[in-house]
Design a protein around this motif. Structure first.
Motif, PDB file in Angstrom:
ATOM      1  N   LEU A  52      41.504  38.573  29.071  1.00  0.00           N
ATOM      2  CA  LEU A  52      41.317  39.222  27.765  1.00  0.00           C
ATOM      3  C   LEU A  52      40.753  40.633  27.950  1.00  0.00           C
ATOM      4  CD1 LEU A  52      39.648  36.228  25.835  1.00  0.00           C
ATOM      5  CD2 LEU A  52      42.096  36.702  26.127  1.00  0.00           C
ATOM      6  N   PRO A  53      41.527  41.552  28.522  1.00  0.00           N
ATOM      7  CA  PRO A  53      40.994  42.896  28.756  1.00  0.00           C
ATOM      8  C   PRO A  53      40.665  43.648  27.477  1.00  0.00           C
ATOM      9  CG  PRO A  53      43.344  42.822  29.235  1.00  0.00           C
ATOM     10  CD  PRO A  53      42.896  41.410  29.036  1.00  0.00           C
ATOM     11  N   CYS A  54      41.265  43.266  26.364  1.00  0.00           N
ATOM     12  CA  CYS A  54      40.905  43.900  25.091  1.00  0.00           C
ATOM     13  C   CYS A  54      39.478  43.567  24.693  1.00  0.00           C
ATOM     14  CB  CYS A  54      41.876  43.487  23.995  1.00  0.00           C
ATOM     15  SG  CYS A  54      42.090  41.711  23.808  1.00  0.00           S
ATOM     16  N   VAL A  55      38.910  42.521  25.272  1.00  0.00           N
ATOM     17  CA  VAL A  55      37.507  42.159  25.057  1.00  0.00           C
ATOM     18  C   VAL A  55      36.627  42.767  26.137  1.00  0.00           C
ATOM     19  CG1 VAL A  55      35.865  40.231  24.988  1.00  0.00           C
ATOM     20  CG2 VAL A  55      38.128  40.001  23.903  1.00  0.00           C
ATOM     21  N   GLU A  56      37.038  42.635  27.392  1.00  0.00           N
ATOM     22  CA  GLU A  56      36.225  43.083  28.524  1.00  0.00           C
ATOM     23  C   GLU A  56      36.212  44.600  28.697  1.00  0.00           C
ATOM     24  OE1 GLU A  56      36.377  40.246  32.191  1.00  0.00           O
ATOM     25  OE2 GLU A  56      38.358  40.226  31.261  1.00  0.00           O
ATOM     26  N   ALA A  57      37.348  45.226  28.459  1.00  0.00           N
ATOM     27  CA  ALA A  57      37.487  46.664  28.699  1.00  0.00           C
ATOM     28  C   ALA A  57      38.269  47.294  27.552  1.00  0.00           C
ATOM     29  CB  ALA A  57      38.179  46.917  30.035  1.00  0.00           C
ATOM     30  N   PRO A  58      37.715  47.277  26.341  1.00  0.00           N
ATOM     31  CA  PRO A  58      38.476  47.754  25.192  1.00  0.00           C
ATOM     32  C   PRO A  58      38.915  49.207  25.299  1.00  0.00           C
ATOM     33  CG  PRO A  58      36.165  47.389  24.617  1.00  0.00           C
ATOM     34  CD  PRO A  58      36.379  46.781  25.957  1.00  0.00           C
ATOM     35  N   ALA A  59      38.069  50.070  25.869  1.00  0.00           N
ATOM     36  CA  ALA A  59      38.440  51.485  25.968  1.00  0.00           C
ATOM     37  C   ALA A  59      39.633  51.661  26.903  1.00  0.00           C
ATOM     38  CB  ALA A  59      37.250  52.307  26.456  1.00  0.00           C
ATOM     39  N   GLU A  60      39.609  50.963  28.026  1.00  0.00           N
ATOM     40  CA  GLU A  60      40.708  51.074  28.988  1.00  0.00           C
ATOM     41  C   GLU A  60      42.000  50.497  28.408  1.00  0.00           C
ATOM     42  OE1 GLU A  60      37.694  50.029  29.544  1.00  0.00           O
ATOM     43  OE2 GLU A  60      36.899  50.906  31.404  1.00  0.00           O
ATOM     44  N   TRP A  61      41.878  49.361  27.722  1.00  0.00           N
ATOM     45  CA  TRP A  61      43.060  48.742  27.113  1.00  0.00           C
ATOM     46  C   TRP A  61      43.636  49.655  26.031  1.00  0.00           C
ATOM     47  CZ3 TRP A  61      44.963  46.926  22.491  1.00  0.00           C
ATOM     48  CH2 TRP A  61      45.976  45.953  22.548  1.00  0.00           C
ATOM     49  N   ALA A  62      42.766  50.166  25.164  1.00  0.00           N
ATOM     50  CA  ALA A  62      43.226  51.036  24.086  1.00  0.00           C
ATOM     51  C   ALA A  62      43.813  52.342  24.610  1.00  0.00           C
ATOM     52  CB  ALA A  62      42.075  51.327  23.120  1.00  0.00           C
TER      53      ALA A  62
END
Length: 261
Positions: free
Chosen positions: A238-248
């Motif tokens: 769930l990278p949108c949870v762990e690393a939201p800035a990187e995912w976005a």
């Protein structure tokens, strides 16, 4: 809160952004609800209409069916047709990404582009999903939650207080809805249909994803001509949870290019 009436009951929706704006629909993973996207939405382009929903048997949506992937795809199609009425960018994670692949294959007129995060054309094996179902039937979702957290999150996130919230979300998912989705995953294989896709596709993986390993995600990206693949280091399922800035940072330019901002 909003609800879309479906044959099985109510499908819970949340819509953010101006009516009539280009739309983006989000489909979340097994054992989560639409709050999966909370941390990334503020980081995505303004002026778009963002639509999230709880899969049947998850979150605030009603139980009913969902044991084949087509059930979930029909729900997504209904959201697009009834809430938007026209083509959208579809963002799906895990089973949500598999749902997106089915929609793209069956109703290409409804999708402008597709984001596939931590997913594949085929996820796991029938045997592994049956073992999961049997474990839930024997001990409930709480009995498998610790093991699921290890597959979902990299060690750094598992050491934070936030882990308890995701553990609770997963453990409180209705067992019947979870089991039905497992059955859908066990039987779903979109390999040949995904190989035939011809739309813009962005594929994202997590380097420490224990549920859909990066190599499996990349193999699906390789099926689709022109698909872009990115792996986010130090993240799990769930990278949108762990690393939201990187995912976005990966998704925002893709939306600007394909959502007709």
């Amino acid at each position: 809160m909003q609800a879309l009436t479906r044959p099985f009951g109510a499908l819970h929706l949340q819509v953010d952004g101006p009516k009539g704006a280009p739309a983006v629909i989000f489909a979340n993973s097994l054992g989560t609800d639409l709050r999966l996207w909370d941390r990334v939405l503020p980081l995505l382009p303004q002026g778009l209409r963002y639509i999230r929903y709880d899969k049947r048997g998850h979150g605030l949506s009603s139980l009913g069916g969902g044991s084949v992937i087509d059930d979930h795809a029909e729900d997504a199609i209904a959201v697009i047709e009834e809430v938007v009425g026209g083509p959208v960018v579809f963002v799906g994670l895990s089973i949500g990404g598999l749902i997106g692949q089915v929609v793209a294959s069956r109703r290409p007129d409804l999708l402008r582009a597709l984001v596939l995060s931590n997913t594949a054309a085929k996820l796991g094996t029938a045997e592994s999903w049956q073992a999961r179902v049997e474990a839930v039937q024997a001990g409930g979702l709480d009995s498998i939650a610790d093991a699921v957290m290890e597959r979902w999150f990299a060690p750094a996130f598992r050491a934070t207080p936030g882990l308890a919230l995701w553990h609770a979300m997963m453990a409180r998912t209705p067992a019947a809805g979870y089991i039905a989705a497992c059955a859908a995953l066990a039987a779903a294989d979109q390999t040949e249909a995904t190989r035939a896709l011809r739309l813009p596709v962005l594929v994202i993986a997590g380097s420490e994803d224990g549920a859909s390993p990066a190599a499996v995600v990349k193999a699906t990206a390789d099926l689709i001509p022109g698909a872009a693949f990115h792996e986010i280091p130090g993240t799990g399922h769930l990278p949108c949870v762990e690393a939201p800035a990187e995912w976005a940072a990966l998704v925002a330019p893709f939306l600007k290019d394909h959502a007709h901002v």
